[in-house]
Design an enzyme around this catalytic site. Sequence first.
Site, mmCIF file in Angstrom:
data_model
loop_
_atom_site.group_PDB
_atom_site.id
_atom_site.type_symbol
_atom_site.label_atom_id
_atom_site.label_comp_id
_atom_site.label_asym_id
_atom_site.label_seq_id
_atom_site.Cartn_x
_atom_site.Cartn_y
_atom_site.Cartn_z
ATOM 1 C CG ASP A 295 -12.032 -23.802 -8.747
ATOM 2 O OD1 ASP A 295 -10.915 -23.364 -8.422
ATOM 3 O OD2 ASP A 295 -12.558 -24.801 -8.230
HETATM 4 N N1 LIG Z 1 -16.505 -12.272 -0.214
HETATM 5 C C1 LIG Z 1 -16.595 -12.048 -1.534
HETATM 6 N N2 LIG Z 1 -17.397 -11.079 -2.009
HETATM 7 C C2 LIG Z 1 -17.493 -10.840 -3.322
HETATM 8 N N3 LIG Z 1 -16.806 -11.499 -4.257
HETATM 9 C C3 LIG Z 1 -15.988 -12.482 -3.870
HETATM 10 C C4 LIG Z 1 -15.837 -12.823 -2.477
HETATM 11 N N4 LIG Z 1 -14.963 -13.842 -2.392
HETATM 12 C C5 LIG Z 1 -14.595 -14.138 -3.661
HETATM 13 N N5 LIG Z 1 -15.199 -13.325 -4.549
HETATM 14 C C6 LIG Z 1 -15.051 -13.345 -6.028
HETATM 15 O O1 LIG Z 1 -14.309 -14.502 -6.395
HETATM 16 C C7 LIG Z 1 -13.069 -14.156 -6.981
HETATM 17 C C8 LIG Z 1 -11.998 -15.118 -6.517
HETATM 18 O O2 LIG Z 1 -11.970 -15.106 -5.105
HETATM 19 P P1 LIG Z 1 -10.695 -15.430 -4.222
HETATM 20 O O3 LIG Z 1 -9.631 -14.448 -4.464
HETATM 21 O O4 LIG Z 1 -11.204 -15.588 -2.828
HETATM 22 O O5 LIG Z 1 -10.243 -16.802 -4.826
HETATM 23 P P2 LIG Z 1 -9.730 -18.085 -4.058
HETATM 24 O O6 LIG Z 1 -9.155 -17.682 -2.751
HETATM 25 O O7 LIG Z 1 -8.870 -18.800 -4.982
HETATM 26 O O8 LIG Z 1 -11.108 -18.833 -3.878
HETATM 27 P P3 LIG Z 1 -11.335 -20.369 -3.657
HETATM 28 O O9 LIG Z 1 -9.978 -20.978 -3.495
HETATM 29 O O10 LIG Z 1 -12.178 -20.389 -2.429
HETATM 30 O O11 LIG Z 1 -12.048 -20.846 -4.863
HETATM 31 C C9 LIG Z 1 -12.836 -12.715 -6.574
HETATM 32 O O12 LIG Z 1 -12.038 -12.019 -7.503
HETATM 33 C C10 LIG Z 1 -14.248 -12.173 -6.525
HETATM 34 O O13 LIG Z 1 -14.675 -11.840 -7.832
HETATM 35 C C1 LIG Z 2 -6.620 -20.094 -9.803
HETATM 36 O O1 LIG Z 2 -6.770 -18.712 -10.018
HETATM 37 C C2 LIG Z 2 -7.844 -18.103 -9.334
HETATM 38 C C3 LIG Z 2 -7.958 -16.668 -9.794
HETATM 39 O O2 LIG Z 2 -6.835 -15.912 -9.511
HETATM 40 C C4 LIG Z 2 -7.648 -18.284 -7.868
HETATM 41 O O3 LIG Z 2 -8.634 -17.602 -7.148
HETATM 42 C C5 LIG Z 2 -7.644 -19.755 -7.557
HETATM 43 O O4 LIG Z 2 -7.382 -19.961 -6.215
HETATM 44 C C6 LIG Z 2 -6.591 -20.472 -8.343
HETATM 45 N N1 LIG Z 2 -6.598 -21.892 -8.107
HETATM 46 C C7 LIG Z 2 -7.321 -22.816 -8.742
HETATM 47 C C8 LIG Z 2 -7.081 -24.191 -8.257
HETATM 48 O O5 LIG Z 2 -8.124 -22.607 -9.658
#
Ligand SMILES: Nc1ncnc2c1ncn2[C@@H]1O[C@H](COP(=O)(O)OP(=O)(O)OP(=O)(O)O)[C@@H](O)[C@H]1O
Ligand SMILES: *[C@@H]1O[C@H](CO)[C@@H](O)[C@H](O)[C@H]1NC(C)=O
Length: 340
Positions: A295
């Site tokens: 987010d």
């Molecule tokens: N372990 C980590 N170390 C450094 N940066 C991280 C890490 N996890 C997440 N990030 C940062 O957060 C961004 C989004 O993370 P991620 O791809 O895990 O999103 P996500 O799986 O949608 O996360 P969430 O659903 O938990 O909010 C990454 O591009 C990075 O910049």
């Molecule tokens: C939206 O996009 C981000 C960035 O790619 C992703 O990490 C995240 O999981 C997505 N979902 C929501 C609910 O924002």
Amino acid sequence: MMCCYMIIMCLCCHHGWQSDVLLQCFRYDIKLNNAILAEEKHLPMYDELASKGNVEYIAGGATQNSIRVAQWMLQIPGATSYMGCIGKDKFGEEMKKNAQAAGVNARYYEDEAAPTGTCAVCVVGGERSLVANLSAANCYKSEHLKRLENWALVEKAKYIYIAGFFLTVSPDSIQLVAEHAAANKKVFLMNLSAPFICEFFRDAQEKVLLYVDYIFGNETEARIFAKVRGWETENVEEIALKISQLPLASGKQKRIAVITQGADPVVVAEDGQVKTFPVILLPKEKLVDTNGAGDAFVGGFLSQLVQQKGIEDCVKAGCYAANVIIQRSGCTYPEKPDFN
Ligand SMILES: Nc1ncnc2c1ncn2[C@@H]1O[C@H](COP(=O)(O)OP(=O)(O)OP(=O)(O)O)[C@@H](O)[C@H]1O
Ligand SMILES: *[C@@H]1O[C@H](CO)[C@@H](O)[C@H](O)[C@H]1NC(C)=O
Ligand SMILES: *[C@@H]1O[C@H](CO)[C@@H](O)[C@H](O)[C@H]1NC(C)=O
Ligand SMILES: *[C@@H]1O[C@H](CO)[C@@H](O)[C@H](O)[C@H]1NC(C)=O
């Protein structure tokens, strides 16, 4: 200078579980790192956990988080607006206060009957799992959007972001906004949001994708998106490219796909090419809670995009914001950003 319009279901509170209730998470059939909708079997979970006393209540909803972060990064009063649906209750009041404190101009549709949605967040060792009970968040109606004072906000907005989750709530609202954006050459952004959206709302998602200039997602969502279409690849770069090349509505120039991969580089596909950008690495002991990382990434990205910055700056800001948020509990931030 600009006005960002955001719309989604508003989930209101995050029950932050401590690791001593890990067992409960498994009893309720919850997998780490997942996001699901609450079913009958999860019902007792809320009370059981609330009775433990170690529950934190935080105003949330993925899109409200993103816009709060964008507003925080921008530090420009009145730059962002948000719409969604809450109930007439305590959590609804909390949502309003939270948006106001963040400087986001929120226009909530207040449902008479349904309580404000809630989302249980199980946080274990920096990983998290979500169980959402949408309630009022599921009740948004396009009538609210069409009200003069609300549609005026849409007209004022130059960048419009809607979470994929909202496909389950009010596809006709999305369609209205998407067509408005296309007709007025505005930038329309969306998020794949969750594997179940890609799987079970495939047709609705594909229909709106025609209008999407920027699509965000993480690697898991991207792979599911590919799988349901029978694309024979698990390579995130290839998938991002294919998503960016899916058909566009007339008048749209191109689509940019932005896929995050946790600590691995961010993948951006644009104009038939793929670029990757490293994230800001974080030593494991500094990682508090990855909840809200995605987010926050979107919020940071938006904050630069609306200032007409290039993709590299947008990704850098996304990574900066995510890096701040994962070092704190929930999607919270210090008073001022330290980004330029
Ligand atoms: N372990 C980590 N170390 C450094 N940066 C991280 C890490 N996890 C997440 N990030 C940062 O957060 C961004 C989004 O993370 P991620 O791809 O895990 O999103 P996500 O799986 O949608 O996360 P969430 O659903 O938990 O909010 C990454 O591009 C990075 O910049
Ligand atoms: C939206 O996009 C981000 C960035 O790619 C992703 O990490 C995240 O999981 C997505 N979902 C929501 C609910 O924002
Ligand atoms: C969701 O919340 C509503 C309102 O609080 C409640 O009536 C319903 O039982 C909840 N459903 C689940 C599956 O938790
Ligand atoms: C991506 O986000 C989804 C929730 O939308 C989650 O289930 C999944 O585990 C995330 N992927 C990674 C690798 O963090």
